[in-house]
Scaffold this active site. Structure first.
Site, PDB file in Angstrom:
ATOM      1  N   GLN A 145       0.832  -1.277  -0.063  1.00 18.89           N
ATOM      2  CA  GLN A 145       0.033  -0.016   0.159  1.00 18.89           C
ATOM      3  C   GLN A 145       0.777   1.740   0.002  1.00 18.89           C
ATOM      4  OE1 GLN A 145      -3.640   0.235  -0.511  1.00 18.89           O
ATOM      5  NE2 GLN A 145      -3.932  -2.331  -0.299  1.00 18.89           N
ATOM      6  N   SER A 146       2.276   1.099  -0.352  1.00 20.85           N
ATOM      7  CA  SER A 146       3.222   2.323  -0.523  1.00 20.85           C
ATOM      8  C   SER A 146       2.228   3.605  -1.271  1.00 20.85           C
ATOM      9  CB  SER A 146       4.656   1.987  -1.147  1.00 20.85           C
ATOM     10  OG  SER A 146       5.253   3.371  -1.484  1.00 20.85           O
TER      11      SER A 146
END
Length: 192
Positions: A145-146
């Protein structure tokens, strides 16, 4: 540590400030905080450790303006414009709720690329360097989920480049390929 709002320089009055005073004083955010040395070599594309900017006193305001000129001379894609800086918003209700000092928020969420954010500032220079060197693919890595990966994928899509993302599962079992959020954005932006 007390927050430092990006406000007019303490030794200048409105009458003595140049026309672009807000823009010029906001250069302060690029040098981290007063009194610290900040390595600006990545912005110059250099590996030298002798490229530091130090801001410690009000007499250093001209140094900030020179730093701004130096940054402006470095090629970029134009995702971030010094002519239209993101606003700094006063948060009086939040400050009152927290019972603390005045709070300000730099609205980097208004920057371009899928959702903006401070990483856009770095990508402005890195993507330009990649394109200048003839690259047609961007590869990056980050945690599940960067936001950085999302912004890189967005920059690649905007520039017509391929993008490969290497997601790091730093917490075992935290990666779910069917999860929404940035995973969904990676797919929409064509990242692999």
């Amino acid at each position: 540590r007390e927050l430092e709002p990006c406000l007019p320089h303490p030794t200048l009055t409105t009458a003595t400030m140049p026309p672009n005073a807000h823009e010029e004083t906001c250069v302060r955010e690029r040098v981290s905080s007063w009194g610290q040395q900040v390595d600006i070599s990545p912005l110059k594309g250099s590996t030298s450790t002798n490229t530091f900017a130090t801001v410690s006193t009000s007499e250093d305001f001209p140094a900030l303006l020179r730093l701004k000129d130096t940054l402006a001379a470095i090629p970029s894609r134009g995702y971030v414009s010094s002519k239209a800086p993101t606003p700094v918003e006063h948060m009086p209700r939040l400050a009152k709720l927290c019972g603390g000092p005045e709070l300000y928020v730099k609205r980097d969420d208004l920057l371009p690329l899928a959702g903006g954010g401070s990483k856009t500032r770095k990508l402005d220079y890195l993507v330009e360097e990649a394109i200048e060197s003839g690259a047609d693919v961007l590869v990056t890595s980050g945690a599940v989920q960067s936001n950085h990966c999302r912004l890189t994928a967005s920059a690649a899509a905007r520039e017509g480049m391929e993008c490969y993302i290497i997601l790091e599962e730093r917490i075992p079992g935290s990666y779910d390929p069917s999860a929404g959020g940035n995973n969904y954005a990676f797919s929409l932006l064509g990242a692999k």
